[in-house]
Design a protein around this motif. Structure first.
Motif, PDB file in Angstrom:
ATOM      1  N   UNK A 184       5.878   9.534  14.120  1.00  0.00           N
ATOM      2  CA  UNK A 184       6.623   8.387  14.636  1.00  0.00           C
ATOM      3  C   UNK A 184       6.013   7.092  14.110  1.00  0.00           C
ATOM      4  N   UNK A 185       4.696   7.016  14.083  1.00  0.00           N
ATOM      5  CA  UNK A 185       3.990   5.848  13.560  1.00  0.00           C
ATOM      6  C   UNK A 185       4.341   5.632  12.090  1.00  0.00           C
ATOM      7  N   UNK A 186       4.255   6.682  11.299  1.00  0.00           N
ATOM      8  CA  UNK A 186       4.574   6.576   9.872  1.00  0.00           C
ATOM      9  C   UNK A 186       6.024   6.174   9.668  1.00  0.00           C
ATOM     10  N   UNK A 187       6.931   6.779  10.406  1.00  0.00           N
ATOM     11  CA  UNK A 187       8.347   6.466  10.254  1.00  0.00           C
ATOM     12  C   UNK A 187       8.636   5.011  10.598  1.00  0.00           C
ATOM     13  N   UNK A 188       7.972   4.496  11.630  1.00  0.00           N
ATOM     14  CA  UNK A 188       8.183   3.102  12.025  1.00  0.00           C
ATOM     15  C   UNK A 188       7.789   2.154  10.890  1.00  0.00           C
ATOM     16  N   UNK A 248      -5.204  10.057  10.002  1.00  0.00           N
ATOM     17  CA  UNK A 248      -4.134  10.880  10.547  1.00  0.00           C
ATOM     18  C   UNK A 248      -3.442  10.120  11.672  1.00  0.00           C
ATOM     19  N   UNK A 249      -2.167   9.857  11.487  1.00  0.00           N
ATOM     20  CA  UNK A 249      -1.379   9.184  12.518  1.00  0.00           C
ATOM     21  C   UNK A 249      -0.132  10.009  12.786  1.00  0.00           C
ATOM     22  N   UNK A 250       0.567   9.706  13.863  1.00  0.00           N
ATOM     23  CA  UNK A 250       1.748  10.494  14.224  1.00  0.00           C
ATOM     24  C   UNK A 250       2.904  10.230  13.253  1.00  0.00           C
ATOM     25  N   UNK A 268       0.827  -1.214   0.000  1.00  0.00           N
ATOM     26  CA  UNK A 268       0.000   0.000   0.000  1.00  0.00           C
ATOM     27  C   UNK A 268       0.861   1.263   0.000  1.00  0.00           C
ATOM     28  N   UNK A 269       0.348   2.310  -0.615  1.00  0.00           N
ATOM     29  CA  UNK A 269       1.073   3.587  -0.675  1.00  0.00           C
ATOM     30  C   UNK A 269       1.083   4.280   0.684  1.00  0.00           C
ATOM     31  N   UNK A 270      -0.008   4.202   1.420  1.00  0.00           N
ATOM     32  CA  UNK A 270      -0.107   4.828   2.737  1.00  0.00           C
ATOM     33  C   UNK A 270       0.082   3.775   3.817  1.00  0.00           C
ATOM     34  N   UNK A 271       0.773   4.130   4.893  1.00  0.00           N
ATOM     35  CA  UNK A 271       1.025   3.180   5.971  1.00  0.00           C
ATOM     36  C   UNK A 271      -0.237   2.838   6.752  1.00  0.00           C
ATOM     37  N   UNK A 272      -1.296   3.621   6.576  1.00  0.00           N
ATOM     38  CA  UNK A 272      -2.542   3.340   7.298  1.00  0.00           C
ATOM     39  C   UNK A 272      -3.446   2.359   6.546  1.00  0.00           C
ATOM     40  N   UNK A 273      -3.181   2.141   5.267  1.00  0.00           N
ATOM     41  CA  UNK A 273      -3.984   1.197   4.488  1.00  0.00           C
ATOM     42  C   UNK A 273      -3.657  -0.226   4.911  1.00  0.00           C
ATOM     43  N   UNK A 274      -4.672  -1.012   5.150  1.00  0.00           N
ATOM     44  CA  UNK A 274      -4.535  -2.425   5.502  1.00  0.00           C
ATOM     45  C   UNK A 274      -3.621  -2.634   6.707  1.00  0.00           C
TER      46      UNK A 274
END
Length: 61
Positions: A51-55, A47-49, A32-38
């Protein structure tokens, strides 16, 4: 305070030792392109922090 059970006596969990061998992680065009998908840890949040995205992107924070 609740006393925790001895980890050596736990039978309902798998606690594995870290691997001493190298591990290969491959990112593909199917990811997925976005870390929040699936992502079960995001639970549909858009919207996530940072730090979450970087992890989940594998970046240093």
């Amino acid at each position: 305070m609740k006393k925790l059970p001895d980890f050596k006596r736990l039978t309902n969990r798998l606690i594995n030792e870290p691997s001493s061998e190298p591990m290969l992680v491959v990112k593909t065009n199917l990811d997925p392109k976005q870390v929040t998908e699936e992502n079960p840890y995001a639970q549909g949040k858009k919207n996530v922090s940072k730090t979450f995205e970087a992890f989940f992107k594998g970046e240093e924070t």
